[in-house]
Design a protein around this motif. Sequence first.
Motif, PDB file in Angstrom:
ATOM      1  N   SER A 112       0.801  -1.226   0.000  1.00 38.65           N
ATOM      2  CA  SER A 112       0.000   0.000   0.000  1.00 38.65           C
ATOM      3  C   SER A 112       0.835   1.278   0.000  1.00 38.65           C
ATOM      4  O   SER A 112       0.384   2.289  -0.552  1.00 38.65           O
ATOM      5  CB  SER A 112      -0.960   0.003   1.192  1.00 38.65           C
ATOM      6  N   PRO A 113       2.056   1.310   0.622  1.00 40.34           N
ATOM      7  CA  PRO A 113       2.835   2.556   0.523  1.00 40.34           C
ATOM      8  C   PRO A 113       3.174   2.969  -0.904  1.00 40.34           C
ATOM      9  O   PRO A 113       3.456   4.151  -1.147  1.00 40.34           O
ATOM     10  CB  PRO A 113       4.109   2.211   1.311  1.00 40.34           C
ATOM     11  N   ILE A 148       2.140   9.917  -1.415  1.00 40.53           N
ATOM     12  CA  ILE A 148       3.227  10.076  -0.454  1.00 40.53           C
ATOM     13  C   ILE A 148       2.930  11.169   0.562  1.00 40.53           C
ATOM     14  O   ILE A 148       3.360  11.091   1.719  1.00 40.53           O
ATOM     15  CB  ILE A 148       4.550  10.373  -1.210  1.00 40.53           C
ATOM     16  N   ILE A 149       2.140  12.175   0.183  1.00 40.27           N
ATOM     17  CA  ILE A 149       1.823  13.249   1.105  1.00 40.27           C
ATOM     18  C   ILE A 149       0.960  12.730   2.262  1.00 40.27           C
ATOM     19  O   ILE A 149       1.092  13.170   3.407  1.00 40.27           O
ATOM     20  CB  ILE A 149       1.114  14.409   0.368  1.00 40.27           C
ATOM     21  N   GLY A 164      13.744   8.418  12.622  1.00 41.45           N
ATOM     22  CA  GLY A 164      12.442   8.624  12.003  1.00 41.45           C
ATOM     23  C   GLY A 164      12.483   8.504  10.499  1.00 41.45           C
ATOM     24  O   GLY A 164      11.627   7.851   9.886  1.00 41.45           O
ATOM     25  N   ILE A 165      13.490   9.125   9.867  1.00 35.11           N
ATOM     26  CA  ILE A 165      13.584   9.074   8.410  1.00 35.11           C
ATOM     27  C   ILE A 165      13.920   7.664   7.949  1.00 35.11           C
ATOM     28  O   ILE A 165      13.399   7.184   6.932  1.00 35.11           O
ATOM     29  CB  ILE A 165      14.639  10.076   7.903  1.00 35.11           C
ATOM     30  N   ILE A 166      14.786   6.962   8.664  1.00 28.58           N
ATOM     31  CA  ILE A 166      15.156   5.606   8.281  1.00 28.58           C
ATOM     32  C   ILE A 166      13.930   4.691   8.302  1.00 28.58           C
ATOM     33  O   ILE A 166      13.695   3.923   7.361  1.00 28.58           O
ATOM     34  CB  ILE A 166      16.261   5.065   9.209  1.00 28.58           C
ATOM     35  N   LEU A 167      13.146   4.777   9.371  1.00 21.62           N
ATOM     36  CA  LEU A 167      11.944   3.947   9.451  1.00 21.62           C
ATOM     37  C   LEU A 167      10.945   4.316   8.357  1.00 21.62           C
ATOM     38  O   LEU A 167      10.307   3.436   7.757  1.00 21.62           O
ATOM     39  CB  LEU A 167      11.296   4.103  10.827  1.00 21.62           C
ATOM     40  N   ALA A 168      10.810   5.616   8.082  1.00 23.47           N
ATOM     41  CA  ALA A 168       9.876   6.052   7.042  1.00 23.47           C
ATOM     42  C   ALA A 168      10.324   5.576   5.670  1.00 23.47           C
ATOM     43  O   ALA A 168       9.515   5.067   4.873  1.00 23.47           O
ATOM     44  CB  ALA A 168       9.762   7.577   7.069  1.00 23.47           C
ATOM     45  N   HIS A 169      11.610   5.725   5.363  1.00 23.75           N
ATOM     46  CA  HIS A 169      12.109   5.291   4.064  1.00 23.75           C
ATOM     47  C   HIS A 169      12.087   3.770   3.929  1.00 23.75           C
ATOM     48  O   HIS A 169      11.897   3.250   2.832  1.00 23.75           O
ATOM     49  CB  HIS A 169      13.527   5.826   3.851  1.00 23.75           C
ATOM     50  N   PHE A 186      17.014   7.532  -1.538  1.00 20.46           N
ATOM     51  CA  PHE A 186      17.959   8.555  -1.973  1.00 20.46           C
ATOM     52  C   PHE A 186      17.256   9.719  -2.660  1.00 20.46           C
ATOM     53  O   PHE A 186      17.733  10.854  -2.609  1.00 20.46           O
ATOM     54  CB  PHE A 186      18.986   7.928  -2.922  1.00 20.46           C
ATOM     55  N   ASP A 187      16.113   9.451  -3.317  1.00 17.34           N
ATOM     56  CA  ASP A 187      15.423  10.484  -4.091  1.00 17.34           C
ATOM     57  C   ASP A 187      14.219  11.088  -3.379  1.00 17.34           C
ATOM     58  O   ASP A 187      13.591  11.999  -3.906  1.00 17.34           O
ATOM     59  CB  ASP A 187      14.950   9.909  -5.435  1.00 17.34           C
ATOM     60  N   GLU A 188      13.873  10.598  -2.196  1.00 18.49           N
ATOM     61  CA  GLU A 188      12.631  11.013  -1.547  1.00 18.49           C
ATOM     62  C   GLU A 188      12.811  12.339  -0.824  1.00 18.49           C
ATOM     63  O   GLU A 188      13.815  12.572  -0.166  1.00 18.49           O
ATOM     64  CB  GLU A 188      12.204   9.919  -0.563  1.00 18.49           C
ATOM     65  N   VAL A 189      11.815  13.224  -0.934  1.00 20.09           N
ATOM     66  CA  VAL A 189      11.921  14.539  -0.310  1.00 20.09           C
ATOM     67  C   VAL A 189      10.720  14.875   0.570  1.00 20.09           C
ATOM     68  O   VAL A 189      10.870  15.566   1.582  1.00 20.09           O
ATOM     69  CB  VAL A 189      12.104  15.644  -1.379  1.00 20.09           C
ATOM     70  N   VAL A 190       9.535  14.376   0.223  1.00 20.16           N
ATOM     71  CA  VAL A 190       8.325  14.796   0.943  1.00 20.16           C
ATOM     72  C   VAL A 190       8.371  14.338   2.396  1.00 20.16           C
ATOM     73  O   VAL A 190       8.111  15.124   3.318  1.00 20.16           O
ATOM     74  CB  VAL A 190       7.069  14.243   0.234  1.00 20.16           C
ATOM     75  N   VAL A 191       8.705  13.067   2.628  1.00 21.80           N
ATOM     76  CA  VAL A 191       8.761  12.548   3.996  1.00 21.80           C
ATOM     77  C   VAL A 191       9.830  13.282   4.802  1.00 21.80           C
ATOM     78  O   VAL A 191       9.628  13.590   5.984  1.00 21.80           O
ATOM     79  CB  VAL A 191       9.029  11.036   3.985  1.00 21.80           C
ATOM     80  N   VAL A 192      10.957  13.585   4.168  1.00 19.64           N
ATOM     81  CA  VAL A 192      12.032  14.293   4.878  1.00 19.64           C
ATOM     82  C   VAL A 192      11.567  15.680   5.301  1.00 19.64           C
ATOM     83  O   VAL A 192      11.904  16.159   6.398  1.00 19.64           O
ATOM     84  CB  VAL A 192      13.286  14.386   3.989  1.00 19.64           C
ATOM     85  N   LEU A 193      10.781  16.342   4.469  1.00 21.47           N
ATOM     86  CA  LEU A 193      10.263  17.659   4.832  1.00 21.47           C
ATOM     87  C   LEU A 193       9.353  17.585   6.048  1.00 21.47           C
ATOM     88  O   LEU A 193       9.298  18.523   6.854  1.00 21.47           O
ATOM     89  CB  LEU A 193       9.505  18.269   3.647  1.00 21.47           C
TER      90      LEU A 193
END
Length: 306
Positions: A141-142, A147-148, A172-177, A239-246
């Motif tokens: 499902s992810p 992604i928002i 947090g970012i590691i678990l999200a990615h 490496f390319d993800e930005v929305v979750v990092v924001l």
Amino acid sequence: MALPKHASPLERVWHYAYLVICALIFLFLIAPILVIIPLSFNAEPYFTFTDKMLSLDAEGFSTRWYDLLLTFGMLEPEAPRDSSWWADAWANAQWIQATKNSIIIGFFSTILATTLGTIAALGLSRPEMPGRRAVMAILISPMIVPIIITATGLFFFYSSIGIQDWGIPYLGIILAHATLGIPFVIITVTATLVGFDHSLTRAAANMGADPVTTFFKVQMPLILPGVISGALFAFVTSFDEVVVVLFVGGLDEQTIPRQMWNGIREQISPAILSVATILVVISIALLTVVELLRRRSEKLRGMSPG
């Protein structure tokens, strides 16, 4: 596929029209990349082709924006480029810091996503597992949910458990990615297990091998190309993800995409195009590795000649 000699005139017209349509679609998809690469060598601080570039004048091209990736944020960028200069760049250059953060986050999230995704794929590949379709839909499902929405949910979840107070950097970012990368691992490993001969595992069990030994000695060597392919996809996703990092990243957890986002908002610089060019080269290299692994996997499973 070559056109047969007995093809009718109408078939020949359609064949060449089909090739033209495919070429136009490919050009439409690849055009943004083809534009970014030469613009990253622009000698002027513009996002457009200058007259010197269009006339192929050597003065219109420069590597100044690639050099800016090393010097931006340094304390003494104009100092002689000795060991102290490189130490300054390593410690203070913002793009280098973002690269280090992206590699650290991508590495650990890939390890986590590959481990969990492979375990899930092994379970989903067993026909006796109940509710396989429902579990598969939940796990991938992810990939389907915008992604928002995922980023917003993670933000409120992390806030409720106070993950920022745990004192573990990048957690947090590691678990999200890892959450975003697990579906890619599941899909690639599951596709590899489609042609897997389960009689090999039964034979290993009959010879006294325990499940762990059977996995590492029998299953893992055969599905390894799929596991590595899934890991590469998970790494590229991180490496390319930005929305979750924001949403969930701290101020000291700037990644390359987030640094590019900040650069677009705060100061427009062709250095962003230089980073984009480097990322394109890395992506092409990773896709090449994935294709080679796919062919190797097909040979191991006897699905292709040679």
